[in-house]
Write an enzyme that holds these catalytic residues in place. Sequence first.
Site, mmCIF file in Angstrom:
data_model
loop_
_atom_site.group_PDB
_atom_site.id
_atom_site.type_symbol
_atom_site.label_atom_id
_atom_site.label_comp_id
_atom_site.label_asym_id
_atom_site.label_seq_id
_atom_site.Cartn_x
_atom_site.Cartn_y
_atom_site.Cartn_z
ATOM 1 N N HIS A 1 -92.048 -49.283 -4.193
ATOM 2 C CA HIS A 1 -92.347 -50.472 -4.990
ATOM 3 C C HIS A 1 -91.913 -51.746 -4.269
ATOM 4 C CE1 HIS A 1 -93.195 -47.798 -8.396
ATOM 5 N NE2 HIS A 1 -92.103 -47.153 -8.031
ATOM 6 N N SER B 1 -102.498 -66.557 19.052
ATOM 7 C CA SER B 1 -102.851 -67.511 18.008
ATOM 8 C C SER B 1 -103.399 -68.758 18.680
ATOM 9 C CB SER B 1 -101.619 -67.853 17.160
ATOM 10 O OG SER B 1 -101.859 -68.995 16.360
#
Length: 371
Positions: free
Chosen positions: A83, A207
């Site tokens: 979770h 990038s």
Amino acid sequence: MTRHDVKAVEYLVRDRLSALGLDAIAELTHFACTSEDINSASYALTVKRAVEHVWLPALHGVIAKLRELSVEHADAAMLSRTHGQPATPSTMGKELAVFAWRLERVATQIAGSEYLAKFSGATGTWSAHLAADPDADWPTIAREYIEGLGIGFNGLTTQIESHDWQVELYDRVRHAGGILHNLATDVWTYISLGYFAQIPVAGATGSSTMPHKINPIRFENAEANLELSAALLGSLSQTLVTSRLQRDLTDSTTQRNIGVAFGHSLLALDNLRRGLNEISLARDVLLADLDVNWEVLGEAIQTVIRAEVVAGRSTISDPYALLKELTRGHRVGGAELAEFVQGLEIGDEAKARLLALTPPTYIGVAERLAR
């Protein structure tokens, strides 16, 4: 204009036979056939070869890399996140082995797929065949011919082969794609956590504006292509399972996208294989993450207390609540846990085991599972 693909091929074959002086057998071109006798065999042969000679080897390439990484990182203890929250540690090798096992299972199912064709005329009854020669065993002749091509024979059909084998295959390939998508998102997340470092490729740009970055494009590309492949494979399965009465043409248009669906899947497999070859495990990051999450040992402590209670060596009531009060919502270090364990009413052997436990050693049989 002919405006019919199979009929156009028939005319081409007849012209070639005539050019070769074989007019005597030209009338046997497309004898007693419907277009689906030709198409079903063509698709079965084409898809079979594509899956067995191209797609499955690409899948096995990814599985082989996962197996390699599983063994390499079998002992690399890491904090699990159930979770998204800190949870019982595992090892990176065991987590990657889960994907290898899942994919191997589906790959085995796909490798056992059937590829079927029909060869029984306009509505699957061999009516024209019997009209031309009532003494021939046409079903047996058709079966022997189709099986001689290396594919399976469907003897009970309408005008079309019912495509159920295609539905089964595409659902399994889509299932494999779902597992691969899960792999891509998990590795992407491990990269974002710093668990994996991406190996710089000389001269490559990570990038357009931030020179420090290496974007995880292999895994993002794989995600997108797997989603496109799944959408097409799902559409194929949904459409091909139905044919109105004895024949409609929805399958004809749909099947023209089989190659596109597998193409997107192959792009994803290629990117995943490349991506897995371009990452390096940052074991120091894994250990640092474990070192600030000692509270995950709460599970071990309360489970040992339960066992001690059952064995008659402790009278502690509700050990889960006891550990919940200590650890839930709190950062608890090794010293605090050791002090807590020292004060527990449990046997000396159990106490010694707990005091020796650390987050990196609380991995059960994860290493053995990976290996």
